[in-house]
Design a protein around this motif. Structure first.
Motif, PDB file in Angstrom:
ATOM      1  N   ASP B 115     -31.685 -16.034   4.985  1.00 48.90           N
ATOM      2  CA  ASP B 115     -31.011 -15.609   3.748  1.00 48.90           C
ATOM      3  C   ASP B 115     -30.604 -17.115   3.814  1.00 48.90           C
ATOM      4  OD1 ASP B 115     -31.637 -13.195   3.258  1.00 48.90           O
ATOM      5  OD2 ASP B 115     -29.909 -12.212   4.433  1.00 48.90           O
ATOM      6  N   ILE B 116     -29.574 -17.808   4.459  1.00 50.71           N
ATOM      7  CA  ILE B 116     -29.009 -19.008   4.121  1.00 50.71           C
ATOM      8  C   ILE B 116     -30.377 -19.693   3.658  1.00 50.71           C
ATOM      9  CG2 ILE B 116     -27.927 -20.991   5.724  1.00 50.71           C
ATOM     10  CD1 ILE B 116     -27.449 -18.700   7.435  1.00 50.71           C
ATOM     11  N   ALA B 117     -31.861 -20.022   4.460  1.00 55.49           N
ATOM     12  CA  ALA B 117     -32.411 -20.911   4.266  1.00 55.49           C
ATOM     13  C   ALA B 117     -33.043 -21.163   2.611  1.00 55.49           C
ATOM     14  CB  ALA B 117     -33.377 -20.929   5.379  1.00 55.49           C
ATOM     15  N   VAL B 118     -33.213 -19.512   2.408  1.00 53.83           N
ATOM     16  CA  VAL B 118     -34.218 -20.068   0.966  1.00 53.83           C
ATOM     17  C   VAL B 118     -32.541 -19.757  -0.034  1.00 53.83           C
ATOM     18  CG1 VAL B 118     -34.195 -17.709  -0.768  1.00 53.83           C
ATOM     19  CG2 VAL B 118     -34.958 -17.398   1.546  1.00 53.83           C
ATOM     20  N   LYS B 119     -31.651 -19.309   0.018  1.00 57.83           N
ATOM     21  CA  LYS B 119     -30.630 -19.994  -0.298  1.00 57.83           C
ATOM     22  C   LYS B 119     -29.747 -21.821  -0.543  1.00 57.83           C
ATOM     23  CE  LYS B 119     -25.755 -20.498  -0.444  1.00 57.83           C
ATOM     24  NZ  LYS B 119     -24.948 -20.394   0.371  1.00 57.83           N
ATOM     25  N   GLN B 120     -30.857 -22.212   0.399  1.00 58.57           N
ATOM     26  CA  GLN B 120     -30.313 -24.239   0.379  1.00 58.57           C
ATOM     27  C   GLN B 120     -31.670 -24.280  -0.916  1.00 58.57           C
ATOM     28  OE1 GLN B 120     -27.647 -25.296   0.195  1.00 58.57           O
ATOM     29  NE2 GLN B 120     -26.354 -23.786   1.902  1.00 58.57           N
ATOM     30  N   LEU B 121     -32.496 -23.510   0.027  1.00 59.06           N
ATOM     31  CA  LEU B 121     -34.126 -23.831  -0.726  1.00 59.06           C
ATOM     32  C   LEU B 121     -33.962 -23.976  -2.225  1.00 59.06           C
ATOM     33  CD1 LEU B 121     -36.431 -23.845   2.602  1.00 59.06           C
ATOM     34  CD2 LEU B 121     -36.065 -25.491   1.750  1.00 59.06           C
ATOM     35  N   THR B 122     -33.273 -23.015  -2.642  1.00 60.30           N
ATOM     36  CA  THR B 122     -33.342 -23.037  -4.040  1.00 60.30           C
ATOM     37  C   THR B 122     -32.552 -23.678  -4.716  1.00 60.30           C
ATOM     38  OG1 THR B 122     -33.574 -20.727  -3.072  1.00 60.30           O
ATOM     39  CG2 THR B 122     -33.111 -20.879  -5.766  1.00 60.30           C
ATOM     40  N   HIS B 123     -31.273 -24.088  -3.787  1.00 56.96           N
ATOM     41  CA  HIS B 123     -30.455 -24.914  -3.953  1.00 56.96           C
ATOM     42  C   HIS B 123     -30.864 -26.737  -4.483  1.00 56.96           C
ATOM     43  CE1 HIS B 123     -26.173 -27.138  -3.120  1.00 56.96           C
ATOM     44  NE2 HIS B 123     -26.652 -26.839  -4.324  1.00 56.96           N
TER      45      HIS B 123
END
Lengths: 220, 240
Positions: B115-123
């Motif tokens: 979830d963290i990775a998805v959030k930061q990649l989207t960021h």
């Protein structure tokens, strides 16, 4: 001009024994590779990171393993140690000799693999808070694994073929067994022809399996 | 807060940093400019302990970076770093690149790390590249991936080491935009950069390094408008 009569029947009769011996060949080669990979990895890391006696030990191992005939290495573990009163079974002689030889070659493959990974991969990992061990096992080694994969496959093939030297120290793996039957029946050509085919099939199977595994493992 | 006091760094006989004194406050964006070999990048490496120092002190939130008793791996979680060569991990997908450190360093469960990775990649604008390997990404995308990877550790400071220098000109903009976004969000940043536009528009302060010495530091208007040092003026005249 060509009056040799082929007699295949004795070979066919002993085929089950030959196949058993082929499994023994495969077994000793696989074990030697496992031992060789573990020792080879250690030798490579020592040669890359340490100085002093350990470095010289590892370097000498690699030098001797690569620069002398594999047969002599087997003889060392057989007759050489035997002269000092340490008598290994033929199985152990071949296993020790092959492992020694494979470790030397693999050490150089691994060393090249590690050197191919830029230091910056380590740096980037460390800046994320990884310990050196985590960076090594999660970032560096998986990449090394791919680089050395095909050389290691080659070495596996080489280990299977080299195990045939076992017949010279009395080990009845595939070649030893073939020699045993051939000298009893004098159908030397027929026996070794069939054995060559068996070796060929073993190697083909190893290469095929390696290719399948590579396709699954390496998607990048 | 990052405090640097009388920092000296040698590579063998080469004196690379000659007594640097510098404070970086929380929320500040500091750009460091100067010619190649002036010690800018080395300073960043000294701040997160990648390089040992020979004299002086670097403290991050009052923890001495180079003290033997400091848990450097713990401290580095506060200090995200982005390199000139983006150094993405080629054997992992974009998602795995970002999720790896939260999972193994912080011990987050797999799903949470994801979830963290998805959030930061989207960021950073790579929300549609989750399962792509770095070899299929452009330089600019790989650099944004590196930024996302650093952000996933929830750092309090970000160190950028010439993050755009190795990029093709048309890819520089997307990385600078990402860095601007972080600055606007209040991230504390130290950016070694050759992008004078970025230094001028985004930084709170700009420092000019010359041969291992911090020659001048001040707000961008001062450095780019009325630099006191002769060296600074000369350097800026040459880069423009």
């Amino acid at each position: 001009m060509f009056d040799y009569n082929f007699h295949w029947r004795p070979v066919m009769k002993s085929l089950p024994d030959l196949i058993d011996a082929a499994f023994l060949t495969l077994q000793v080669a696989v074990l030697a590779m496992i031992i060789g990979i573990i020792i080879g990895l250690c030798l490579a890391l020592i040669r890359l990171h340490l100085k002093g006696p350990l470095y010289w030990f590892a370097s000498s191992w690699v030098e001797v393993a690569r620069n002398t005939p594999a047969l002599f290495q087997l003889f060392f573990f057989g007759f050489g140690l035997g002269a000092f009163g340490l008598h290994l079974s033929p199985y152990l002689i071949v296993l020790a000799g092959l492992s020694f030889n494979c470790a030397g070659y693999l050490a150089e493959n691994f060393r090249g693999g590690f050197q191919a990974i830029p230091d910056t991969q380590m740096r980037a990992s460390r800046t994320l808070g990884m310990t050196a061990w985590q960076a090594y096992t999660r970032v560096v080694i998986p990449q090394v694994f791919r680089i050395v994969y095909h050389p290691v496959t080659n070495q596996m093939v080489w280990a299977v073929l080299m195990s045939s030297l076992g017949m010279l120290v009395g080990f009845r793996e595939l070649s030893g067994e073939t020699q045993f039957f051939a000298s009893r029946t004098f159908r030397i050509f027929e026996y070794f022809a069939v054995t060559a085919v068996i070796y060929y099939v073993i190697v083909k199977l190893i290469l095929g399996a390696a290719r399948l595994l590579a396709a699954r493992l390496f998607r990048y | 807060m990052i405090e640097i006091r009388d920092l000296h760094k040698y590579f063998g006989a080469l004196h690379v940093l000659k007594g640097i004194d510098l404070d970086v406050q929380k929320g500040e964006v500091l750009s460091i400019i100067g010619a190649s070999g002036s010690g800018k990048s080395t300073l960043l490496y000294c701040i997160n302990g990648l390089e040992p120092i020979q004299q002086g002190k670097v403290a991050v939130d009052e923890t001495n970076v180079h003290a033997k008793s400091t848990d450097i791996n713990k401290l580095r979680q506060k200090l995200g770093m982005v390199f000139q060569q983006w150094n993405s991990f080629p054997h992992l997908t974009a998602l795995e690149n970002v999720a790896l450190a939260p999972r193994i360093v912080k011990g987050k469960p797999r799903a949470e790390a994801r979830d963290i990775a998805v959030k930061q990649l989207t960021h950073v604008g790579l929300g549609d590249k989750l399962d792509v390997y770095p070899s299929a990404l452009s330089g600019g995308q790989q650099q944004r991936l590196a930024i996302a990877r650093a952000l996933a550790m929830e750092p309090e400071y970000m160190l950028f080491d010439e993050a755009t220098s190795a990029l093709d000109p048309e890819l520089v903009g997307e990385v600078l935009d990402t860095m601007r976004l972080l600055a606007e969000e209040g991230m504390t940043m130290i950016c070694v950069t050759h992008e004078m536009g970025f230094a001028r528009d985004v930084s709170d302060r700009v420092a000019f390094f010359h041969q291992g010495v911090m020659e001048e530091i001040g707000p961008p208007e001062q450095i780019f408008g009325q630099a006191k040092s002769e060296h600074t003026r000369k350097f800026l005249a040459n880069v423009r």
